[in-house]
Design an enzyme around this catalytic site. Structure first.
Site, PDB file in Angstrom:
ATOM      1  CG  HIS A   1      -1.975  -1.029   1.208  1.00 51.77           C
ATOM      2  ND1 HIS A   1      -3.319  -0.744   1.274  1.00 51.77           N
ATOM      3  CD2 HIS A   1      -1.908  -2.385   1.136  1.00 51.77           C
ATOM      4  CE1 HIS A   1      -4.026  -1.860   1.238  1.00 51.77           C
ATOM      5  NE2 HIS A   1      -3.183  -2.869   1.164  1.00 51.77           N
TER       6      HIS A   1
ATOM      7  CG  ASP B   1      -5.013   2.079   2.119  1.00 51.48           C
ATOM      8  OD1 ASP B   1      -5.895   1.492   1.472  1.00 51.48           O
ATOM      9  OD2 ASP B   1      -3.804   1.753   2.073  1.00 51.48           O
TER      10      ASP B   1
ATOM     11  CB  ALA C   1      15.145 -10.480  -4.336  1.00 49.86           C
TER      12      ALA C   1
ATOM     13  CD  GLN D   1       8.520  -9.027  -7.259  1.00 45.64           C
ATOM     14  OE1 GLN D   1       8.742  -9.960  -6.495  1.00 45.64           O
ATOM     15  NE2 GLN D   1       7.309  -8.509  -7.397  1.00 45.64           N
TER      16      GLN D   1
ATOM     17  CG  HIS E   1       1.827 -13.753  -3.473  1.00 43.30           C
ATOM     18  ND1 HIS E   1       2.764 -13.096  -4.249  1.00 43.30           N
ATOM     19  CD2 HIS E   1       1.423 -12.849  -2.544  1.00 43.30           C
ATOM     20  CE1 HIS E   1       2.921 -11.866  -3.791  1.00 43.30           C
ATOM     21  NE2 HIS E   1       2.124 -11.688  -2.777  1.00 43.30           N
TER      22      HIS E   1
ATOM     23  CB  SER F   1       3.477  -9.785  -7.451  1.00 42.60           C
ATOM     24  OG  SER F   1       4.342  -9.712  -6.337  1.00 42.60           O
TER      25      SER F   1
ATOM     26  CG  ASP G   1      -6.241  -8.685  -3.484  1.00 43.81           C
ATOM     27  OD1 ASP G   1      -5.399  -9.386  -2.875  1.00 43.81           O
ATOM     28  OD2 ASP G   1      -5.981  -7.546  -3.918  1.00 43.81           O
TER      29      ASP G   1
END
Length: 458
Positions: A20, A122, A333, A335, A350, A355, A374
């Protein structure tokens, strides 16, 4: 001579999770550097320190965002270094959420001090827009979940069943997620008996969604019809890499691999695999001959303490068997750099929102292993878009098994048939579209926010 626009102050207030915080930060950076806003981001000390160490030192754009510390109580089981979901043990999540609700007075004091023209909030702090409203300040809900999941959940809330959702590619058991969301509502102060705890209803005129309209248009339009609010997509909000060449162990290892030859496996910073789950993925890799980079994360108090060592968590002899083609790491890492590397052929994920957004942005097909919340809907979206395949779960106990993991990996990476070529070509086209339109989408966000601020000033 062009008339100079008035500058407005916007206070960003994300939930205490990196998934977030970083989209909020990235939007703040873009609004601050290219539009007429002074941006503030409010969070706990541990999260602000993370922003400073991982971004401010490398990215001058982030320096334009002013960081504001939120003061939160620290009960014995939740010291300040755990005021974040990153590496938080799962049994402390509700404790963190309850404690976060006690920061209302700190947030109110921050608003009195800053006197912002707008608050962007949020979902887990329904009291934030109420405080803003009491001070005559408009507030906007920014959902990091994306338009697809949010539209399905709103439909489920409104109609009572997902069976009539107009887009059948997306589905969930009717009693699954709503039950969990209801449990969370019990731990939120000032939550309204309305969808998303009242966040959408209290959002002024519009709702922001971390989506690309060119990818999720039908879902954004349906969400708009359900909520009676204009859904404004922010675009992917991927942070630019300040260092194009990284000499880390991971990047050096990837440099030695050929084009599209390597599977990247990561379940994010907040999804921790059990020893059994790790063993099943390892079995899948044993049954697949592709190169792989596997990032395994443990909760903060277990990482580096000897409680859970990679060598002890993996099946006996696994690291020795795969040493020529695999690298397993437990540290952080990079990403986005990994996904942008030419040797990466697919991403076992996942399917957290960040991602899947990054996989689309870098044109990398996904092998989906969704776990909760989700993520199943995100996985279904990737399949619908033709840029992902989902690993089948064991029908008897509903868990992932090594043989099915291997089947998905082999279909995508080893057989290199029409399936792979289709996944890859569609992923690359999606990547091109998202990159081409992202500036346009941020400009639309800026225009809408400016309009709301200016209207409130009158």
């Amino acid at each position: 001579m062009e008339e100079k626009k008035e500058s407005f102050k916007i206070l960003m207030f994300p939930w205490l999770a990196h998934g977030h915080i970083f989209p909020y930060l990235e939007l703040a950076k873009r609004l601050s550097t290219t539009h007429h806003f002074t941006m503030y981001l409010c969070s706990t000390t541990v999260n602000l320190d993370s922003i400073k160490s991982s971004i401010l030192s490398e990215d001058d754009a982030a320096a334009s965002v002013k960081l504001v510390e939120l003061h939160m109580p620290s009960p014995p089981q939740l010291p300040p270094h755990l005021h974040t979901t990153s590496n938080l043990p799962s049994h402390l999540l509700l404790t963190l959420m309850k404690t976060f609700q006690e920061s209302r007075s700190s947030f109110s004091d921050i608003m009195d001090s800053l006197k912002p023209d707008l608050v962007i909030f949020d979902v887990y702090q329904p009291w934030a827009p109420k405080i803003a409203s009491s001070k005559g300040i408009p507030s906007i809900y920014f959902s990091t979940s994306g338009a697809t999941a949010l539209s399905f959940l709103h439909h489920l809330y409104t109609v009572g069943s997902g069976a009539t959702f107009p887009f059948p590619a997306i589905s969930l058991p009717d009693d699954d997620l709503p039950r969990r969301l209801a449990l969370l509502a019990q731990n939120l102060k000032d939550a309204d008996d309305d969808f998303a705890y009242g966040a959408m209803a209290r959002s002024t005129d519009i709702v922001l969604s971390k989506s690309s309209r060119y990818v999720e248009k039908k879902y954004a339009d349906y969400l708009s019809a359900l909520s009676k609010k204009q859904i404004v997509c922010t675009g992917p909000l991927i942070a630019a890499d300040a260092k194009k060449h990284d000499d880390s162990e991971i990047m050096k290892w990837l440099n030695g691999k050929t084009l599209d030859s390597t599977i990247y496996i990561s379940f994010g910073s907040e999804c921790f695999l059990s020893k059994k789950q790790i063993a099943e993925i390892a079995k899948g890799l044993d049954l697949c001959d592709a190169n792989f980079l596997w990032v395994i994360r443990f909760p903060a108090e277990e990482a580096g303490t000897g409680i859970r060592l990679i060598e002890e968590e993996l099946p006996a002899g696994f690291l020795e068997r795969v040493k020529e083609r695999g690298l397993v790491v437990s540290k952080w890492a990079p990403q986005t750099k990994i996904l942008d590397h030419p040797s990466i052929g697919c991403f076992v994920s996942h399917c957290g929102r960040s991602s899947i957004t990054e996989s689309m942005y870098f044109g990398v097909p996904v092998i989906a292993m969704p776990m909760n919340v989700d993520q199943p809907m995100n996985a279904q979206l990737m399949v619908e878009l033709g840029v992902g395949v989902e690993v089948e779960k064991d029908h008897e106990n509903g868990v992932y098994v090594g043989e099915e993991v291997a089947k998905a990996m082999n279909r995508v990476m080893v057989e290199k048939n029409a399936l792979y070529e289709g996944l890859r070509s569609r992923a690359r086209r999606l990547c091109e579209t998202m990159r081409e339109k992202e500036g346009e989408e941020v400009n639309e966000v800026a225009q809408q926010l400016f309009k709301i601020c200016a209207k409130n000033k009158k």
